[in-house]
Design a protein around this motif. Structure first.
Motif, PDB file in Angstrom:
ATOM      1  N   GLU A  58       0.830  -1.205   0.000  1.00 61.20           N
ATOM      2  CA  GLU A  58       0.000   0.000   0.000  1.00 61.20           C
ATOM      3  C   GLU A  58       0.865   1.256   0.000  1.00 61.20           C
ATOM      4  O   GLU A  58       0.574   2.234  -0.701  1.00 61.20           O
ATOM      5  N   ALA A  59       1.943   1.227   0.779  1.00 62.28           N
ATOM      6  CA  ALA A  59       2.854   2.379   0.816  1.00 62.28           C
ATOM      7  C   ALA A  59       3.531   2.571  -0.536  1.00 62.28           C
ATOM      8  O   ALA A  59       3.714   3.703  -0.997  1.00 62.28           O
ATOM      9  N   ALA A  60       3.889   1.475  -1.199  1.00 62.39           N
ATOM     10  CA  ALA A  60       4.517   1.566  -2.518  1.00 62.39           C
ATOM     11  C   ALA A  60       3.550   2.144  -3.543  1.00 62.39           C
ATOM     12  O   ALA A  60       3.932   2.971  -4.390  1.00 62.39           O
ATOM     13  N   ALA A  61       2.292   1.725  -3.482  1.00 63.52           N
ATOM     14  CA  ALA A  61       1.297   2.239  -4.424  1.00 63.52           C
ATOM     15  C   ALA A  61       1.023   3.717  -4.185  1.00 63.52           C
ATOM     16  O   ALA A  61       0.798   4.482  -5.136  1.00 63.52           O
ATOM     17  N   ARG A  62       1.061   4.148  -2.939  1.00 63.31           N
ATOM     18  CA  ARG A  62       0.781   5.533  -2.601  1.00 63.31           C
ATOM     19  C   ARG A  62       1.987   6.432  -2.900  1.00 63.31           C
ATOM     20  O   ARG A  62       1.852   7.514  -3.449  1.00 63.31           O
ATOM     21  N   ARG A  63       3.189   5.953  -2.558  1.00 64.42           N
ATOM     22  CA  ARG A  63       4.390   6.777  -2.694  1.00 64.42           C
ATOM     23  C   ARG A  63       4.901   6.811  -4.132  1.00 64.42           C
ATOM     24  O   ARG A  63       5.474   7.808  -4.582  1.00 64.42           O
ATOM     25  N   ARG A  64       4.782   5.674  -4.840  1.00 65.74           N
ATOM     26  CA  ARG A  64       5.224   5.521  -6.232  1.00 65.74           C
ATOM     27  C   ARG A  64       6.740   5.587  -6.398  1.00 65.74           C
ATOM     28  O   ARG A  64       7.253   5.671  -7.497  1.00 65.74           O
ATOM     29  N   HIS A  65       7.474   5.553  -5.295  1.00 67.70           N
ATOM     30  CA  HIS A  65       8.931   5.460  -5.315  1.00 67.70           C
ATOM     31  C   HIS A  65       9.366   4.520  -4.193  1.00 67.70           C
ATOM     32  O   HIS A  65       8.759   4.517  -3.114  1.00 67.70           O
ATOM     33  N   ILE A  66      10.405   3.745  -4.460  1.00 70.55           N
ATOM     34  CA  ILE A  66      10.955   2.844  -3.451  1.00 70.55           C
ATOM     35  C   ILE A  66      12.356   3.331  -3.094  1.00 70.55           C
ATOM     36  O   ILE A  66      13.186   3.574  -3.986  1.00 70.55           O
ATOM     37  N   LEU A  67      12.629   3.485  -1.810  1.00 71.01           N
ATOM     38  CA  LEU A  67      13.975   3.812  -1.360  1.00 71.01           C
ATOM     39  C   LEU A  67      14.796   2.530  -1.345  1.00 71.01           C
ATOM     40  O   LEU A  67      14.430   1.560  -0.678  1.00 71.01           O
TER      41      LEU A  67
END
Length: 251
Positions: A206-215
């Motif tokens: 869900e965080a990946a879908a919302r942020r659209r960037h991965i650290l």
């Protein structure tokens, strides 16, 4: 027999590691969990020994590749040792080790966002040398050449402030079914199938879908276990690499 702090090591190691030798010895000792011979705990002041195996091969273009595998023992169990094996050049499949994190980024007072992160490394550490030059980490060199940057601090707050977007050749894919995949120039570095019905996996997706960037937190000497992630050795040795990779649209 050279000794760094309380760790004895074979002097021939310096011909491979050069000026990085003592830091390599310290890192190996700091990350060792138990004596490789007897399995007992390693005391901070107890005499220890470093045992290193180097697998050496040469590519057709003359590039030398070295894979370092080490362990630490009580000196009473084993003296220091160094072995070198010559093997034919072949693109070995290395083992990725990774951990997923959800970090909180406070960009402004009273404002915070959740950042999905993937800590990723390869074991064992692979280095290469061209034209008798300095040893270079294969993983670190690959990442730096595609827009990643070195991180001097192991603290997450500093990493979140400093990381910037990598080159377009870096891709992170998250499928509707929960599969994640990190690739550079079409070469897959890491893949994992997450379970959208599992709470931890679902929160990360869900965080990946919302942020659209991965650290991405990567490089050599990341100490990753099932329950912890320690970046101090990597930061201290200058092998900690960071960058943000956009999530590809798979709809």
């Amino acid at each position: 027999m050279p000794v760094t702090r309380n760790v004895a090591w074979d002097g021939r190691l310096e011909s491979f590691k050069g000026r990085d030798t003592t830091q390599y010895v310290r890192t190996a000792a700091a990350t060792a969990k138990a004596c490789a011979a007897c399995g007992g705990p390693l005391g901070s002041d107890e005499p220890l020994s470093l045992l290193v195996n180097i697998t050496q091969s040469t590519a057709p273009d003359g590039t030398e590749r070295l894979i370092f595998t080490d362990c630490v023992c009580h000196r009473r169990c084993s003296g220091p040792a160094l072995t070198v094996e010559q093997t034919p050049w072949q693109p070995d499949e290395l083992s990725p080790v990774a951990a997923r994190l959800l970090l909180t980024h406070k960009s402004k007072p009273g404002q915070a966002s959740v950042v999905p992160a993937l800590a990723y490394t390869l074991v064992p550490v692979v280095s290469f040398r061209e034209n008798d030059g300095e040893l270079t980490s294969a993983l670190v060199a690959l990442l730096l050449s595609h827009g990643f940057q070195l991180a001097m601090s192991p603290e997450y707050a500093d990493i979140l402030e400093q990381a910037h977007e990598t080159a377009p050749s870096c891709n992170f894919t998250v499928t509707p079914q929960g599969a994640i995949l990190l690739s550079i120039d079409g070469q897959i570095l890491y893949r994992e199938q997450l379970d959208p019905d599992h709470t931890d996996d679902a929160q990360w997706l869900e965080a990946a879908a919302r942020r659209r960037h991965i650290l991405i937190i990567s490089g050599d000497n990341l100490d990753i276990t099932d329950t912890s992630l320690d970046l101090h050795s990597a930061a201290g040795q200058g092998t900690l690499v960071i960058g943000t990779v956009p999530v590809a649209d798979t709809s």
